[in-house]
Design an enzyme around this catalytic site. Structure first.
Site, PDB file in Angstrom:
ATOM      1  N   GLU A 108      76.833  59.113  15.042  1.00  0.00           N
ATOM      2  CA  GLU A 108      78.565  59.093  13.715  1.00  0.00           C
ATOM      3  C   GLU A 108      79.098  60.282  13.988  1.00  0.00           C
ATOM      4  OE1 GLU A 108      75.500  57.216  10.858  1.00  0.00           O
ATOM      5  OE2 GLU A 108      76.376  55.264  10.850  1.00  0.00           O
ATOM      6  N   GLU A 128      68.335  53.536  14.400  1.00  0.00           N
ATOM      7  CA  GLU A 128      68.354  53.602  12.327  1.00  0.00           C
ATOM      8  C   GLU A 128      67.495  52.287  12.100  1.00  0.00           C
ATOM      9  OE1 GLU A 128      71.299  54.800  13.370  1.00  0.00           O
ATOM     10  OE2 GLU A 128      71.837  55.974  12.462  1.00  0.00           O
TER      11      GLU A 128
END
Ligand code: COA
Length: 249
Positions: A108, A128
């Protein structure tokens, strides 16, 4: 200064290296704090930023030991999200050199850059959901913008990790080079940017970040300012005078 983020001042840019190789540069609170301090400076100094990682990794994610302890209020505070948004919004370009692991929060952070260059060992993606959380620091909207809905959905829903070839084919990185050459390419790009008009570069970045509905009115407003700038006059006159000198020769 921070133990986990090494900062080097260079002519055309600032180089920030995530430097916690024994933890694969996992992004902890100290790193987030150091990134905020760097952003505060670059918001004023307005220089190109190159982000890289030490020891053969970019970043293997947010620090899972710290993540495990975080509660609802921490999630709502958006510890990594706010930091990466701030990096995304820096006035000058951000170039990420992605060597080895760029996972979870590390990916990210990479998505927050304007330009990404990979190395052959790149492993990039968002595992995640396997840890019982979502990729809330940019992946659910930025990855779609970069690689399109189909691949972003596949990657976020399955946690599949891309290697360098697939990342290049998907446009997630614009080149794949050996680590030294990748950093050299990033420096070359920063040098190129430094030769351009900083006001025009910053306006271009603002327009790249503007929502769809703001175009083209916002572009016209930016252009109106630039059309009146002495730097535009100087650059265009220099071009035209070079041409007319060449024609006379
Ligand atoms: N958070 C905290 N610590 C991490 C980490 C992370 N995201 N990623 C790696 N580390 C730590 C490991 O716990 C280990 O610490 P230790 O030596 O004190 O035990 C050290 O970094 C080295 O990791 P290790 O797993 O031994 O290295 P490896 O080269 O075999 O594997 C990875 C590297 C990246 C494949 C593996 O560490 C991994 O899967 N990390 C987590 C990736 C992830 O899920 N990221 C998303 C988080 S949002």
């Amino acid at each position: 200064m921070s133990e986990t983020l090494r900062i080097e001042e260079r002519d055309s840019h600032v180089l920030a290296v995530l430097d916690r190789p024994e933890k694969r540069n996992a992004i902890d609170q100290e790193t987030v704090d150091a990134l905020h301090r760097l952003c505060a400076r670059l918001e004023v100094e307005r220089r190109t930023l190159i982000l890289a990682g030490a020891g053969g990794s970019f970043a293997a994610g947010a620090d899972i030991a710290q993540l495990r302890e975080r509660r609802a209020a921490d999630a709502l505070a958006g510890i990594n999200t706010r930091c990466f948004q701030r990096i995304r919004a820096l006035p000058m370009p951000v170039i990420a050199v992605l060597d080895g692991y760029a996972l979870g929060g590390g990916a990210e952070l990479a998505y927050a850059a304007d330009i990404r260059i990979g190395t052959p060992t790149l492993q990039i993606g968002n595992p995640e959901t396997g840890l019982g959380i979502i990729a809330a620091a940019g992946a659910t909207w930025r990855l779609q913008e970069i690689v399109g809905d189909a691949l972003a959905s596949e990657l976020l829903l399955t946690g599949r990790i891309l290697g360098a070839d697939e990342a290049l084919a998907a446009g997630l990185v614009s080149a794949v080079l050996e680590p030294e050459a990748a950093l050299a390419r990033a420096v070359e790009l920063a040098d190129r940017v430094a030769r351009l008009d900083p006001a025009a570069t910053q306006a271009t970045k603002r327009m790249l970040l503007a929502p769809r509905a703001a175009h083209p009115e916002a572009d016209l407003a930016e252009q109106a300012v630039l059309f009146e700038s002495p730097e535009k006059e100087r650059r265009m006159t220099a071009f035209l005078e070079r041409r007319s000198k060449r024609e006379q020769a």
